[in-house]
Design an enzyme around this catalytic site. Structure first.
Site, PDB file in Angstrom:
ATOM      1  N   ASN A 129       8.739  -9.555   0.521  1.00 37.07           N
ATOM      2  CA  ASN A 129       7.857  -8.392   0.689  1.00 37.07           C
ATOM      3  C   ASN A 129       8.602  -7.060   0.593  1.00 37.07           C
ATOM      4  O   ASN A 129       8.032  -6.070   0.143  1.00 37.07           O
ATOM      5  CB  ASN A 129       7.160  -8.507   2.054  1.00 37.07           C
ATOM      6  CG  ASN A 129       6.527  -7.202   2.486  1.00 37.07           C
ATOM      7  OD1 ASN A 129       5.457  -6.824   2.011  1.00 37.07           O
ATOM      8  ND2 ASN A 129       7.211  -6.462   3.364  1.00 37.07           N
ATOM      9  N   LYS A 177       8.252  -4.705 -10.724  1.00 39.66           N
ATOM     10  CA  LYS A 177       7.145  -5.579 -10.312  1.00 39.66           C
ATOM     11  C   LYS A 177       6.721  -6.506 -11.463  1.00 39.66           C
ATOM     12  O   LYS A 177       6.394  -7.670 -11.248  1.00 39.66           O
ATOM     13  CB  LYS A 177       5.968  -4.749  -9.806  1.00 39.66           C
ATOM     14  CG  LYS A 177       6.280  -3.936  -8.536  1.00 39.66           C
ATOM     15  CD  LYS A 177       6.673  -4.824  -7.358  1.00 39.66           C
ATOM     16  CE  LYS A 177       6.774  -4.039  -6.056  1.00 39.66           C
ATOM     17  NZ  LYS A 177       7.112  -4.886  -4.901  1.00 39.66           N
ATOM     18  N   TYR A 204       9.831   1.189 -10.695  1.00 40.53           N
ATOM     19  CA  TYR A 204       8.941   0.414  -9.817  1.00 40.53           C
ATOM     20  C   TYR A 204       8.073  -0.551 -10.632  1.00 40.53           C
ATOM     21  O   TYR A 204       8.049  -1.755 -10.370  1.00 40.53           O
ATOM     22  CB  TYR A 204       8.051   1.368  -9.009  1.00 40.53           C
ATOM     23  CG  TYR A 204       7.131   0.665  -8.036  1.00 40.53           C
ATOM     24  CD1 TYR A 204       7.603   0.196  -6.814  1.00 40.53           C
ATOM     25  CD2 TYR A 204       5.781   0.459  -8.333  1.00 40.53           C
ATOM     26  CE1 TYR A 204       6.759  -0.449  -5.914  1.00 40.53           C
ATOM     27  CE2 TYR A 204       4.934  -0.180  -7.447  1.00 40.53           C
ATOM     28  CZ  TYR A 204       5.426  -0.631  -6.228  1.00 40.53           C
ATOM     29  OH  TYR A 204       4.594  -1.275  -5.347  1.00 40.53           O
ATOM     30  N   ASP A 215      20.027  -6.299   4.408  1.00 38.05           N
ATOM     31  CA  ASP A 215      19.589  -5.521   3.245  1.00 38.05           C
ATOM     32  C   ASP A 215      19.425  -6.528   2.101  1.00 38.05           C
ATOM     33  O   ASP A 215      20.413  -7.144   1.675  1.00 38.05           O
ATOM     34  CB  ASP A 215      20.671  -4.470   2.926  1.00 38.05           C
ATOM     35  CG  ASP A 215      20.332  -3.630   1.693  1.00 38.05           C
ATOM     36  OD1 ASP A 215      19.552  -4.092   0.842  1.00 38.05           O
ATOM     37  OD2 ASP A 215      20.871  -2.519   1.601  1.00 38.05           O
ATOM     38  N   VAL A 216      18.194  -6.692   1.617  1.00 42.56           N
ATOM     39  CA  VAL A 216      17.942  -7.760   0.629  1.00 42.56           C
ATOM     40  C   VAL A 216      18.669  -7.531  -0.698  1.00 42.56           C
ATOM     41  O   VAL A 216      18.800  -8.462  -1.490  1.00 42.56           O
ATOM     42  CB  VAL A 216      16.428  -7.979   0.362  1.00 42.56           C
ATOM     43  CG1 VAL A 216      15.716  -8.460   1.598  1.00 42.56           C
ATOM     44  CG2 VAL A 216      15.771  -6.740  -0.223  1.00 42.56           C
TER      45      VAL A 216
HETATM   46  P1  NAD Z   1       6.518  -0.171   3.851  1.00 43.49           P
HETATM   47  O1  NAD Z   1       7.402   0.958   3.448  1.00 43.49           O
HETATM   48  O2  NAD Z   1       5.772  -0.084   5.130  1.00 43.49           O
HETATM   49  O3  NAD Z   1       7.315  -1.534   3.872  1.00 43.49           O
HETATM   50  C1  NAD Z   1       8.434  -1.815   3.094  1.00 43.49           C
HETATM   51  C2  NAD Z   1       9.406  -2.551   3.957  1.00 43.49           C
HETATM   52  O4  NAD Z   1      10.538  -2.943   3.175  1.00 43.49           O
HETATM   53  C3  NAD Z   1       9.926  -1.675   5.100  1.00 43.49           C
HETATM   54  O5  NAD Z   1       9.888  -2.417   6.290  1.00 43.49           O
HETATM   55  C4  NAD Z   1      11.361  -1.373   4.679  1.00 43.49           C
HETATM   56  O6  NAD Z   1      12.217  -1.153   5.773  1.00 43.49           O
HETATM   57  C5  NAD Z   1      11.702  -2.659   3.927  1.00 43.49           C
HETATM   58  N1  NAD Z   1      12.840  -2.500   3.045  1.00 43.49           N
HETATM   59  C6  NAD Z   1      13.060  -1.543   2.116  1.00 43.49           C
HETATM   60  N2  NAD Z   1      14.249  -1.743   1.520  1.00 43.49           N
HETATM   61  C7  NAD Z   1      14.793  -2.853   2.078  1.00 43.49           C
HETATM   62  C8  NAD Z   1      15.990  -3.565   1.887  1.00 43.49           C
HETATM   63  N3  NAD Z   1      16.904  -3.155   0.995  1.00 43.49           N
HETATM   64  N4  NAD Z   1      16.218  -4.674   2.631  1.00 43.49           N
HETATM   65  C9  NAD Z   1      15.314  -5.084   3.546  1.00 43.49           C
HETATM   66  N5  NAD Z   1      14.157  -4.443   3.774  1.00 43.49           N
HETATM   67  C10 NAD Z   1      13.904  -3.341   3.049  1.00 43.49           C
HETATM   68  O7  NAD Z   1       5.530  -0.363   2.624  1.00 43.49           O
HETATM   69  P2  NAD Z   1       4.480  -1.537   2.289  1.00 43.49           P
HETATM   70  O8  NAD Z   1       3.340  -0.871   1.640  1.00 43.49           O
HETATM   71  O9  NAD Z   1       4.251  -2.400   3.462  1.00 43.49           O
HETATM   72  O10 NAD Z   1       5.279  -2.344   1.159  1.00 43.49           O
HETATM   73  C11 NAD Z   1       5.528  -3.734   1.204  1.00 43.49           C
HETATM   74  C12 NAD Z   1       5.551  -4.303  -0.195  1.00 43.49           C
HETATM   75  O11 NAD Z   1       4.252  -4.180  -0.764  1.00 43.49           O
HETATM   76  C13 NAD Z   1       6.501  -3.579  -1.151  1.00 43.49           C
HETATM   77  O12 NAD Z   1       7.153  -4.525  -1.959  1.00 43.49           O
HETATM   78  C14 NAD Z   1       5.562  -2.724  -1.990  1.00 43.49           C
HETATM   79  O13 NAD Z   1       6.061  -2.461  -3.267  1.00 43.49           O
HETATM   80  C15 NAD Z   1       4.330  -3.626  -2.044  1.00 43.49           C
HETATM   81  N6  NAD Z   1       3.093  -2.922  -2.374  1.00 43.49           N
HETATM   82  C16 NAD Z   1       2.496  -2.079  -1.491  1.00 43.49           C
HETATM   83  C17 NAD Z   1       1.309  -1.455  -1.855  1.00 43.49           C
HETATM   84  C18 NAD Z   1       0.573  -0.530  -0.938  1.00 43.49           C
HETATM   85  O14 NAD Z   1      -0.425   0.052  -1.360  1.00 43.49           O
HETATM   86  N7  NAD Z   1       0.994  -0.344   0.298  1.00 43.49           N
HETATM   87  C19 NAD Z   1       0.758  -1.672  -3.105  1.00 43.49           C
HETATM   88  C20 NAD Z   1       1.397  -2.531  -3.990  1.00 43.49           C
HETATM   89  C21 NAD Z   1       2.568  -3.179  -3.612  1.00 43.49           C
END
Ligand code: NAD
Length: 262
Positions: free
Chosen positions: A94, A164, A160, A67-68
């Protein structure tokens, strides 16, 4: 000779790589030749699946639970990388959550703290373990996945967007600290990319239509749109890029609504 993204011999840690963007980033880094640490918090089955896909494709990968937002977990994550693959060369911060929608004053402060712990403290804990290993090598790349919401406010998601924007400033400050050691630190800001995090939006025709109005190009992003850019930025092809945010958003920051008049 064809131009090649070459990460052969590099060790990469990608947090939250059991799904979505992290999964694609891990696959791209592996295809470029890096050995990859797949990190997950809860989804062991999915993390095992990504790890096996990489191994079956001829790559090298291990899978580590952490857990990060917990310092001890993060320490263990990097120690496992040291032990199994070697000291990290590439860190992709990520892992992230968007949290519950809540308006300030009518909210739960614990939820705010939870988002900040994962999205801002998590990358900081990981970065400090990474730079300890990169400084002696005088080489390394840290990519922080931020969001267009480092620039654009998002009502109901102040934790959020603040996390960011904070992560973006961490990128710049850390980049300034470590540049002399040949370590680069870059933010990648996705726009609207189809992943589990926003399935409730793209899974519904009305909210999908509304979201598409916010993107200049006529589509949402795919996870590979992010994976390929991260692989490029980690490579020597981008060896003079540091301390900035690279938006990957199909023109969301062009505010396409203004196309029709201001
Ligand atoms: P996602 O929910 O598929 O992936 C997020 C991942 O983070 C998951 O695998 C989850 O298990 C992991 N995670 C959450 N809390 C954690 C913790 N405490 N320790 C370790 N792992 C943890 O969503 P995504 O869209 O792939 O998101 C990835 C990143 O991209 C995030 O930081 C999100 O804010 C960013 N993001 C996504 C989008 C989008 O449109 N999908 C847009 C902007 C930013």
């Amino acid at each position: 000779m064809a131009l090649e993204i070459n990460l052969k011999g590099k060790v990469a840690v990608v947090t939250g790589s059991s799904s979505g963007l992290g999964r694609s980033i891990a696959q791209f880094l592996s295809q470029a030749g890096a050995s990859v640490v797949i990190n997950y918090r809860k989804e062991k089955d999915k993390a095992d699946e990504v790890t096996q896909e990489i191994i079956q494709g001829g790559g090298k990968a291990i899978c580590v639970q952490a857990d990060v937002s917990k310092k001890e977990d993060v320490k263990h994550l990097f120690e496992m990388a040291d032990q199994e693959l070697g000291p990290v060369d590439i860190l992709v911060n990520n892992a992230g959550i968007d949290g519950k929608r809540q308006m300030c004053g009518d909210d739960d402060p614990d939820e705010w703290e939870r988002v900040i712990s994962i999205n801002l403290l998590g990358p900081y804990y990981c970065a400090r373990e990474a730079v300890k290993r990169m400084i002696p090598k005088k080489s390394g790349v840290i990519i922080n996945i931020t969001s267009d919401h480092e620039f654009v406010p998002w009502s109901g998601y102040s934790a959020y967007s603040s996390s960011k924007a904070g992560l973006s400033m961490f990128t710049k400050t850390l980049a300034q600290e470590v540049a002399e050691n040949n370590i680069r630190v870059i933010s990648v800001a996705p726009g609207a990319i189809k992943t589990p995090i926003n399935r409730d939006v793209w899974g519904n025709p009305d909210s999908l239509a509304d979201l598409l109005k916010k993107v200049a190009m006529p589509r949402l992003g795919e996870v590979s749109d992010i994976g390929s850019v991260v692989a490029f930025l980690c490579s020597d092809l981008a060896s003079y890029v540091t301390g900035i945010t690279v938006p990957v958003d199909g023109g969301m920051l062009l505010y396409p609504d203004f196309k029709h008049g201001g």
